[in-house]
Design an enzyme around this catalytic site. Structure first.
Site, PDB file in Angstrom:
ATOM      1  N   SER A 285      -2.541  -3.530   5.187  1.00  9.15           N
ATOM      2  CA  SER A 285      -2.804  -4.955   5.014  1.00  9.15           C
ATOM      3  C   SER A 285      -3.659  -5.238   3.780  1.00  9.15           C
ATOM      4  O   SER A 285      -3.212  -5.064   2.654  1.00  9.15           O
ATOM      5  CB  SER A 285      -3.460  -5.497   6.293  1.00  9.15           C
ATOM      6  OG  SER A 285      -3.538  -6.893   6.291  1.00  9.15           O
ATOM      7  N   ASP A 296      -0.245  -2.711  -9.795  1.00 11.95           N
ATOM      8  CA  ASP A 296       0.690  -3.563 -10.537  1.00 11.95           C
ATOM      9  C   ASP A 296       0.152  -3.976 -11.896  1.00 11.95           C
ATOM     10  O   ASP A 296       0.906  -4.148 -12.857  1.00 11.95           O
ATOM     11  CB  ASP A 296       1.028  -4.811  -9.723  1.00 11.95           C
ATOM     12  CG  ASP A 296       2.076  -4.544  -8.651  1.00 11.95           C
ATOM     13  OD1 ASP A 296       2.557  -3.395  -8.571  1.00 11.95           O
ATOM     14  OD2 ASP A 296       2.415  -5.479  -7.895  1.00 11.95           O
ATOM     15  N   LYS A 310       2.154  -2.619   5.854  1.00 16.67           N
ATOM     16  CA  LYS A 310       2.063  -3.880   6.610  1.00 16.67           C
ATOM     17  C   LYS A 310       2.043  -5.031   5.617  1.00 16.67           C
ATOM     18  O   LYS A 310       1.026  -5.330   5.006  1.00 16.67           O
ATOM     19  CB  LYS A 310       0.814  -3.917   7.486  1.00 16.67           C
ATOM     20  CG  LYS A 310       0.690  -5.205   8.305  1.00 16.67           C
ATOM     21  CD  LYS A 310      -0.587  -5.210   9.127  1.00 16.67           C
ATOM     22  CE  LYS A 310      -0.703  -6.499   9.949  1.00 16.67           C
ATOM     23  NZ  LYS A 310      -0.942  -7.689   9.092  1.00 16.67           N
TER      24      LYS A 310
END
Length: 541
Positions: A285, A296, A310
Site C-alpha cells: 500500500s 518512477d 496492493k
C-alpha cells in the site's frame, strides 16, 4: 426477542439507504425488501432461537466476501482500533498479540512497556485476564487487555506448559513510525519506517535531518514489512525527496469523484542525496506508493524483493451506532501509470479464488529517464535479493506460526547474553526441520490443488479408477519435492528464524542492530550507495 429483531431490521434499512445508488434504484429497493422480509421471517419462525446480531454479521460478511479482503464492516470497537493505529497513541500493554481459537498468545513484548515489565514474553499464552477465563469469553478477548492508564490487572498465563501469574499496569503507549535510525560507517544514514501513521513523515524528516547533521551523505529508507497506512503520509514521505508539484499517485474509479491526482504539496527536504529503498513481500500500500514514485522518478534505487501488490484504495464510510464500512473506492497508479495490484478479485477462478496477474500479462511503462518498469505484481526492485523473497513454503510456515513456535521452543533451550555471541548454525536448521516433522507441518501447493481438482473431475467421466495410481504417484513425487524445498529455501527461511530469535533475546532494538551487519538487503544497499557509478547506471543517469 421480537423487539430486538425489529431494531436490527431498522438498522439494516438505514445502512443500505446511506449508500450511493450507482445502479437501478428499483433493483436495489427490490433486493433490500426481499432481504428485510427474509430476515424477519427467519427470526420469527426458525425452529430454534437465533441471535439477530450474529445472523446480520454473517450476512454482511458473506456479502463482502465476494468483493475484496479490504472492504470490511467495522464494529464500534474496530473503528476505535483503526483510529488508534493511525494516531500512533493508545492505552494498552505494549505488546503485539495473536487472538485465535479463544486464546491470546503474546507475539512480541516491547521493551520497557507494561507487558515486558510484567515479565511476559513471546510465546506466553494468556489463560485468564482479571476474573475472566479467556476460553469462556464470547467476545474479542483482546478487548480485556484495554483499559484506563494506570489501572492494574492480574494475568494468568501458560509458559512451557506451566501456569504462572503476574500483574500488569496499563500505560499510554506511543507508537513510533520510525522506531530506529542510525549512521553506518559515518556516511550512510539508515532510517527504518515501520508504518504510515500520522507521525510517519515528521519522524522520517527529523531522522534524516539528524543523520545529515551527523555527516550522512546518502540514505537507506527501510520499508520492509511496512503494511502501509495513510495515503497523505505516503505523499509527504515521497515529498521529502521529490520537488513540490510532482505527481505521486492518481486514483481511478467508476465513481467520478474518486478520480483524483495527488501532488507533492511542499518544498522537499533533499532532492540530491543518494537514496536506496528496501522493500519485500510484506511492503504494501503506502510503502508501494513511496517506493513506486521514487522508482518512477529515478530518485532512488530499490533493493530487496517484489512488494505485496496492493493497489486498492479504501475509505471509511460512517454507518449507524458508531460502525463503519471500510470500502474499496478506487485503484491507485504510480506516476508512470502503473497499477501494482497483484490479485484480481473481480475475475476469480473456478474455486472462487482471486487470480494473480501472470508475468506475461504485465504491461510495460517508462520511468522519467526511460527505464522499463511493469505493473500488475507489486513493485519490482532494481536490485533483487533472492533470500528476501517469500516462496510458497515460507508463506505457509509464517501462516501456520511454525517459525514462531519453533523460536519459542529454541529460546528456552539456548541462552545468549550478548548479541555478538548469537549464531544460528546448520545444525540448528536441521533441528528446525526435525521440529516441523514432529509437529506434522503440512502445506498444499497450487499444483496439488490443481491436480486434486482434476482427479475429482475425473469421476464425472468415470476415469477416476483408471488414473488413481498415476495420481497417487504424482502426489508422492510432489511430497518429496516439497521436503526438498526446505533445503532449497534454507537461506530465505533461516533469515526469518534468525529475526524471530534475535527479537526474543535482545528485543526489536537488538534486531535492528544485528541486521546492520548480518542482512543481505542492507549490505547490498550499502554497496550500491558506496559506488556512485553503479548507482547512476542503475538509474540511467
Amino acid at each position: 426477542m421480537k423487539k430486538r429483531i425489529l431494531i436490527s431490521v431498522t438498522a439494516v434499512l438505514i445502512l443500505f439507504t446511506t449508500v450511493s445508488f450507482k445502479s437501478d434504484f428499483f433493483e436495489i429497493a427490490k433486493q433490500i425488501e426481499i432481504f428485510t422480509t427474509l430476515f424477519k421471517e427467519l427470526n420469527m419462525n426458525y425452529v430454534d432461537e437465533v441471535n439477530p446480531a450474529e445472523l446480520m454479521d454473517s450476512a454482511i460478511e458473506g456479502m463482502l466476501a465476494d468483493l475484496d479482503p479490504y472492504t470490511k464492516y467495522w464494529t464500534e470497537q474496530e473503528v476505535e482500533d483503526a483510529r488508534i493505529s493511525n494516531s500512533g497513541e493508545y492505552t494498552g500493554i505494549g505488546a503485539s498479540v495473536l487472538t485465535r481459537n479463544k486464546t491470546i498468545t503474546i507475539l512480541e513484548a516491547y521493551k520497557d512497556y507494561p507487558a515486558d515489565k510484567a515479565g511476559l514474553q513471546a510465546g506466553d499464552e494468556l489463560i485468564k485476564i482479571g476474573d475472566i477465563n479467556i476460553a469462556d469469553f464470547e467476545e474479542d478477548a483482546g478487548d480485556l487487555l484495554q483499559g484506563a492508564p494506570g489501572t492494574s490487572i492480574p494475568i494468568t498465563y501458560k509458559r512451557q506448559g506451566k501456569l504462572q501469574t503476574t500483574s500488569l499496569t496499563r500505560e499510554e503507549i506511543d507508537i513510533n513510525a520510525v522506531p530506529y535510525y542510525t549512521l553506518i560507517d559515518g556516511k550512510i544514514g539508515y532510517v527504518l519506517l515501520s508504518k504510515f501513521n500520522k507521525k510517519a513523515s515528521s519522524e522520517t524528516a527529523a531522522a534524516i535531518k539528524d543523520l545529515k547533521e551527523q555527516g550522512a551523505t546518502s540514505l537507506i529508507l527501510d520499508l520492509r514489512g511496512n503494511p502501509g497506512g495513510l495515503l497523505t503520509e505516503a505523499i509527504n514521505v515521497s515529498n521529502l525527496f521529490l520537488p513540490k508539484g510532482k505527481l505521486i499517485t492518481n486514483t481511478k474509479s467508476v465513481i467520478e469523484k474518486y478520480n483524483q491526482e495527488y501532488y507533492t504539496p511542499k518544498e522537499p527536504l533533499d532532492t540530491q542525496i543518494p537514496v536506496a529503498v528496501l522493500i519485500n513481500g510484506r511492503s504494501a500500500s503506502a510503502s508501494e506508493i513511496v517506493s513506486g514514485s521514487l522508482q518512477d522518478y529515478d530518485r532512488a534505487v530499490v533493493v530487496g524483493a517484489r512488494s505485496f501488490g496492493k493497489g486498492l484504495v479504501q475509505r471509511p464510510k460512517e454507518l449507524t451506532y458508531g460502525t463503519q464500512l471500510k470500502i474499496t473506492i478506487s485503484r491507485y497508479y504510480t506516476p508512470s501509470g502503473r497499477c501494482i495490484q497483484a490479485l484480481d478479485y473481480w475475475n476469480r477462478d473456478d474455486n472462487g479464488n482471486a487470480i494473480r496477474t501472470n508475468a506475461e500479462d504485465y504491461n510495460e511503462f517508462k520511468t522519467s529517464t526511460g527505464r522499463k518498469v511493469y505493473d500488475g505484481g507489486g513493485i519490482l526492485p532494481d536490485i533483487q535479493i533472492e533470500s528476501a523473497g517469500m516462496s510458497a513454503i515460507t508463506e505457509a510456515l509464517l501462516r501456520d506460526q511454525a517459525i514462531f513456535d519453533f523460536a519459542t521452543d529454541y529460546f528456552y533451550k539456548h541462552k545468549y547474553n550478548d548479541i555478538s555471541d548469537f549464531k544460528f548454525t546448520n545444525a540448528d536448521y536441521t533441528a528446525f526441520k526435525m521440529y516441523l516433522d514432529k509437529q506434522g507441518f503440512e502445506y498444499q501447493t497450487q499444483t496439488e490443488k490443481d491436480l486434486e481438482e482434476v482427479y475429482l473431475d475425473a469421476s464425472k467421466d468415470n476415469l477416476q479408477d483408471d488414473i488413481s495410481s498415476e495420481y497417487a504417484n504424482l502426489m508422492r513425487t510432489i511430497d518429496v519435492a516439497k521436503k526438498e524445498q526446505l533445503n532449497r529455501k534454507e537461506r530465505e527461511i533461516s533469515k526469518l528464524i534468525i529475526d524471530e530469535l534475535v527479537k526474543r533475546y535482545f528485543y526489536r532494538e537488538g534486531l535492528y542492530e544485528y541486521q546492520l551487519s548480518h542482512n543481505e538487503e542492507i549490505e547490498e544497499a550499502i554497496k550500491v550507495l558506496q559506488d556512485p557509478q553503479r548507482y547512476a547506471k542503475i538509474l540511467n543517469r
